[in-house]
Design a protein around this motif. Sequence first.
Motif, mmCIF file in Angstrom:
data_model
loop_
_atom_site.group_PDB
_atom_site.id
_atom_site.type_symbol
_atom_site.label_atom_id
_atom_site.label_comp_id
_atom_site.label_asym_id
_atom_site.label_seq_id
_atom_site.Cartn_x
_atom_site.Cartn_y
_atom_site.Cartn_z
ATOM 1 N N PHE A 172 9.067 1.074 0.725
ATOM 2 C CA PHE A 172 8.047 1.397 -0.600
ATOM 3 C C PHE A 172 6.817 0.789 -0.432
ATOM 4 O O PHE A 172 5.766 1.149 -0.534
ATOM 5 N N GLY A 173 7.105 -0.570 -0.241
ATOM 6 C CA GLY A 173 5.928 -1.362 -0.406
ATOM 7 C C GLY A 173 4.995 -0.977 0.875
ATOM 8 O O GLY A 173 3.575 -0.840 0.595
ATOM 9 N N THR A 174 5.425 -0.743 1.890
ATOM 10 C CA THR A 174 4.667 -0.508 3.064
ATOM 11 C C THR A 174 3.927 1.035 2.766
ATOM 12 O O THR A 174 2.656 0.977 3.247
ATOM 13 N N PHE A 175 4.795 1.852 2.129
ATOM 14 C CA PHE A 175 4.174 3.080 1.853
ATOM 15 C C PHE A 175 2.712 2.938 1.074
ATOM 16 O O PHE A 175 1.694 3.399 1.254
ATOM 17 N N ARG A 176 3.022 2.086 0.062
ATOM 18 C CA ARG A 176 2.050 1.988 -0.946
ATOM 19 C C ARG A 176 0.944 1.179 -0.642
ATOM 20 O O ARG A 176 -0.267 1.593 -0.941
#
Lengths: 266, 299
Positions: A172-176
């Motif tokens: 999720f962090g990578t996406f954000r």
Amino acid sequence: MKKPPLLLFSFVIIYLVFLYAPVMLLPIFAFNDSSIIAFPLSGFTADWFVGLLSENTLHRALKNSLIIAITAAVISTCFGILTARAMARHNFLGKRPSFGLIMAPLFLPEIIIGVALLIVLIQLGISLNIWTVILGHILICTPFSVSILYSAFNNMDKSIEEASLDLGETRFGTFRRVIFPLVKPGVIASLLICFTISLDEFVIAFFLTGVEPTLPVYIWAQLRFPSKLPSIMALGFILLLLSLILLAIFEYYRRRSETLIGKQPS
Amino acid sequence: MSINTTVFMSSIIRKINASLAGWRLIGTPFLFGFLLLVAPLFLMIALSFWTQDYLDLDRTPSLNNYRDIFSHPVYVMLIKRSVIISLIVTVTTVLLAFPMAYYISFYGGRYKAIWLFLITIPFWTSYLLRIFLWKIILGYNGVVNSGLQSLNLIEEPLSFILYNANAVVIALAHAWAPFAILPIFVALERIDRSMLEAAKDLGDTAIRSFIRVTLPLAMPGIVSAALIVFIPTIGDYVTPKLVGGKDGLMVANMIQVQFSKANNAPLGAALAITSLLTVLLISLGFLFFNRRYLRKQSS
């Protein structure tokens, strides 16, 4: 640069006149001081624009259209992100048919979509309101969003994501923090295009709207009254300017999107 | 368990996992499309086999609606007219769009993007108003007539240009122009210019190299332009209603009447299905003949 043959060049000029003919009339009659839309022109006035301020039905239609267009743009763009990402990065069973299904509204006459949705809503006993229009508009806007976002996701360097994951960022962090900033211009471009399409869409709205008119449905109703035409021209002129501003912003973000993912802007 | 089966099992599991990852993303938009497009289309097919019995819906399957359509000349005539108008619109639009796309691709130079932008600007006006403005251009005291009269070219206003099929063709050929120009432009851009030079060096005249090299290579663009214009125009509702008059009405107008005033939704559904199948059949036929043309060109 080679010089074009004279015949071809003259054709191009005449064709451009043909393409611009209707739009050119819009400002002419929007400022013309006569309630009849015909030549010769009689004088300059801005009254038709002032008159729009006191049209309550118009204001309601505008409010409905804005709610519909913003909601449809946001949801279609979310669908567009999901679909584009799945198509660009994953191989899965039923990839092509599910993609075909999502893109199908692009290749169907709008009246078929409108009628098919109307049948379902009637059979289910759901009353028509602006939410039913939103459903229809999401359906037709999603393919446009997918085609804008697919190239953004597809051209993105995969190693950037992998680096982020390897360095301990969550999915999720990578996406954000990595993927989204890179596709953000594409997302904004998609929001603008979907908003514009929804704002202008008539046939589906005509079938699926209940008592609450959208802007095009309002315009359609006014076209029957000759006395209303000059103010409709004024309204059309405002809408044209609005679309051109949105289009300019769209073009800016599309170019940014291509630069960000490392492509030469076209 | 042998090593082979373990490898095989793990590859299957990996495939299932990959599938799940894909479906986790595409699932929601797929479900939405399924519920709001596929299911409604199936219900529309079902409805077309039911019968409207005054206020009630008779759900015993029958072919009555289709029998109605093919036994009443007005329905057959409307479908035929819609197909003919759409075909004329498609041919006109593609024929007009091709030289424009050709000009941008071959002579646009550094300004290609600006040219494309220039072409799309007029189409950001409301669709309804664009069609309506054609009424002002083509009308009895419209731009064309008053212009021709002031030039003393005609004495009486021309009446054959509004409220008939001609007006529908003009307005639609205008409305769909960018949708035809763009795919043809893209196809022309992909043509390797050295092939044209080769044709010229080998002694082909300009016209011959156009017919034998440019045209076949541009065909994919022409085909998609034709289909993009043909499929939606057959179901156009606004244009025939605004500028078509009585003799320019098309099948979409009749479908709308069945769903509103005539209160015969099943017949409306049957009309929609019949037109959709007609479009599909013609498009497939077109693709088939195009493939034969391209095969003949390459042999």
